[in-house]
Design a protein around this motif. Structure first.
Motif, PDB file in Angstrom:
ATOM      1  N   LEU A 284      35.855  46.813  40.166  1.00 45.80           N
ATOM      2  CA  LEU A 284      35.755  45.505  40.820  1.00 45.80           C
ATOM      3  C   LEU A 284      37.155  44.902  40.942  1.00 45.80           C
ATOM      4  CD1 LEU A 284      32.635  44.109  38.894  1.00 45.80           C
ATOM      5  CD2 LEU A 284      32.674  45.206  41.155  1.00 45.80           C
ATOM      6  N   TYR A 286      38.656  43.170  43.108  1.00 45.00           N
ATOM      7  CA  TYR A 286      38.821  41.827  43.683  1.00 45.00           C
ATOM      8  C   TYR A 286      38.203  40.738  42.803  1.00 45.00           C
ATOM      9  CZ  TYR A 286      39.883  44.522  47.897  1.00 45.00           C
ATOM     10  OH  TYR A 286      40.437  45.394  48.798  1.00 45.00           O
ATOM     11  N   LEU A 287      37.839  41.092  41.575  1.00 37.13           N
ATOM     12  CA  LEU A 287      37.133  40.148  40.708  1.00 37.13           C
ATOM     13  C   LEU A 287      37.972  38.897  40.438  1.00 37.13           C
ATOM     14  CD1 LEU A 287      34.330  40.179  39.413  1.00 37.13           C
ATOM     15  CD2 LEU A 287      35.376  41.008  37.307  1.00 37.13           C
ATOM     16  N   VAL A 290      38.065  36.686  43.609  1.00 35.73           N
ATOM     17  CA  VAL A 290      36.792  35.990  43.844  1.00 35.73           C
ATOM     18  C   VAL A 290      36.637  34.832  42.868  1.00 35.73           C
ATOM     19  CG1 VAL A 290      34.270  36.211  43.727  1.00 35.73           C
ATOM     20  CG2 VAL A 290      35.632  37.995  44.830  1.00 35.73           C
ATOM     21  N   SER A 359      29.617  40.616  37.981  1.00 33.34           N
ATOM     22  CA  SER A 359      29.549  41.042  39.379  1.00 33.34           C
ATOM     23  C   SER A 359      30.312  40.014  40.186  1.00 33.34           C
ATOM     24  CB  SER A 359      28.088  41.111  39.844  1.00 33.34           C
ATOM     25  OG  SER A 359      27.507  39.807  39.848  1.00 33.34           O
ATOM     26  N   TYR A 360      30.548  40.326  41.452  1.00 26.65           N
ATOM     27  CA  TYR A 360      31.241  39.363  42.308  1.00 26.65           C
ATOM     28  C   TYR A 360      30.444  38.066  42.429  1.00 26.65           C
ATOM     29  CZ  TYR A 360      34.494  43.040  43.759  1.00 26.65           C
ATOM     30  OH  TYR A 360      35.459  44.017  43.784  1.00 26.65           O
TER      31      TYR A 360
END
Length: 468
Positions: A284, A286-287, A290, A359-360
């Motif tokens: 993940l 781009y966590l 985000v 999670s995103y």
């Protein structure tokens, strides 16, 4: 331009300058320990493994010390001068990551701590000299909401650069996974990604220097406190600050100020590090982006709401805002408690969370709730410091930051050995205590203001009768 529009322009420019210098700092804080962890694993001799936490502890230690002297500095200078110097110190910090060196890193951390004290003292002075009593709550919220767009901008920078350098990042993750060493499966930052990120942060900080240099400095009519009238010498202001540190009103607000420091440091650095150190999140990439976007959006949304409602509901920026802040702080701590392994802030871990994984979507929800709560707490702190001690406003702002920095400094020194649950249980308890004590002092402040207003009205009526 009428006065109200001028006030709004000044508040917006102040917020934009904050946006520029904080884009780098806030975004760096999200990833700092993870970045340094990655650098250490490639070159152990270059920097220590927990330098991310310890560097931030140095920042807040110098911040706390500098807060003792910042009211004295502003007594012999101006808010605008403080803001310009602070922005230069903010710019020096990300510059060091283009040639990572332990000595420069800790030296720039110390300068950044001083810059923090100068910035917030300058920010408080600028707001009180460009606001009246009727507009302070709205102006504080507007400036804060614009400034908090830094996290939205920072998320865009991180997402873009992570995308551009994702091929190198994926290779690093795969090569580490192939060794079979489970403790190295956390999110890694490649050298190209680090150079691009910190170059962008340095550039946007330079824009902050320019903004503070060109923004207006003229006081508004009937401002809360003029920046051009110097009432104390350097030493007089210093003695006044020392006495304010132990004043009963400041001590009653101590839990609020410490909550502000602990809460900000937790969501800004400890939790993002925990997400990066969780092995299940290694893909993940781009966590952090985000999460940063969500926090910034929550801050901006709540800042606009406070500004809007303060115009329609008297004193909305005090008790109602504090209540909302405590509720949302408790809510995001519960979500983090249920979704994050207890040892995730300390080291890379494969432990399972209590109920569900990150999670995103979850990062987005936690970030929004966190941003709303943090905006409320910081808005309340700024408003009460402007009102609770009318003859010591600069000192009140400074002392609030001393206590805030004290909380952050202790948190970062202990972060390498503190399990997650200490934060997620301790912060809600502290928020409840801070709210109860804040209600008491806010009530007394409102009563005092009401008496002062009535006295002024009676004096004006007597003056009219005498003239007749």
């Amino acid at each position: 331009m009428n006065q109200r529009r001028f006030e709004l322009l000044c508040a917006a420019l102040l917020g934009f300058g904050q946006l520029c210098i904080m884009t780098g700092f806030d975004s760096e804080s999200f990833i700092l320990e993870s970045v340094i962890h990655s650098i250490h694993e490639r070159e152990p001799a270059k920097i220590s493994i927990y330098a991310g936490y310890y560097g931030q502890a140095v920042i807040y230690a110098f911040y706390m010390i500098a807060c003792l002297f910042s009211p004295s500095i502003i007594a012999v200078s101006t808010p605008k001068t403080n803001l310009i110097i602070a922005s230069i110190f903010f710019t020096a910090f990300p510059l060091g990551f283009l040639f990572t060196n332990s000595y420069y890193y800790y030296a720039s951390s110390a300068l950044l701590g001083v810059g923090f004290a100068l910035f917030y003292q300058g920010q408080g002075g600028y707001l009180t000299s460009h606001s009246t009593r009727r507009t302070i709550e709205s102006n504080v919220s507007l400036s804060w909401s614009v400034g908090c767009c830094c996290m939205i901008l920072g998320s865009a920078i991180m997402a873009t650069i992570t995308r551009l350098s994702s091929s190198s990042t994926e290779i690093i993750v795969e090569s580490l996974n192939s060794t079979g060493e489970a403790h190295k499966m956390e999110r890694q930052f490649g050298e190209l990604e680090i150079n691009l990120l910190f170059s962008a942060f340095t550039g946007i900080s330079v824009l902050g220097i320019i903004t503070f240099f060109v923004m207006p400095s003229k006081d508004v009519e009937n401002c809360i406190e003029s920046s051009s009238e110097k009432k104390e010498t350097f030493m007089e202001a210093f003695k006044l600050t020392c006495s304010t540190v132990v004043s009963p009103k400041m001590l009653q607000l101590f839990p609020l100020f410490v909550l502000s420091g602990l809460n900000t440091s937790f969501w800004l650095s400890v939790f993002p590090t925990a997400m990066s150190f969780t092995m299940q999140n290694s893909n993940l990439i781009y966590l952090a982006a985000v999460y940063s976007f969500a926090v910034g959006s929550g801050e901006v949304f709540m800042g606009i709401m406070i500004s809007f409602l303060s115009k329609r509901i008297k004193n909305f920026g005090q008790k109602p805002t504090m209540t909302i802040g405590a509720i949302f702080t408790t809510a995001y701590c519960i979500l983090i408690h249920l979704s994050t392994a207890y040892d995730a802030p300390i080291k890379p871990t494969s432990e399972e969370p209590l109920l569900f994984r990150h999670s995103y979507l979850l990062a987005l929800i936690i970030g929004l709730i966190c941003g709303i709560g943090d905006c409320c707490i910081n808005s309340v702190r700024s408003v009460i410091c402007a009102l609770v001690m009318p003859k010591r406003r600069a000192q009140a702002f400074s002392v609030s930051k001393i206590y805030q920095a004290f909380g952050s400094c202790i948190l970062f020194f202990l972060s390498p050995i503190t399990p997650l649950y200490v934060y997620t249980i301790g912060l809600p308890i502290l928020a409840i205590i801070a709210t109860i004590l804040f209600f008491s002092i806010a009530k007394r402040t409102q009563i005092t203001e009401r008496k002062m207003t009535e006295a002024s009205r009676n004096a004006a009526e007597i003056g009219k009768k005498l003239n007749l």
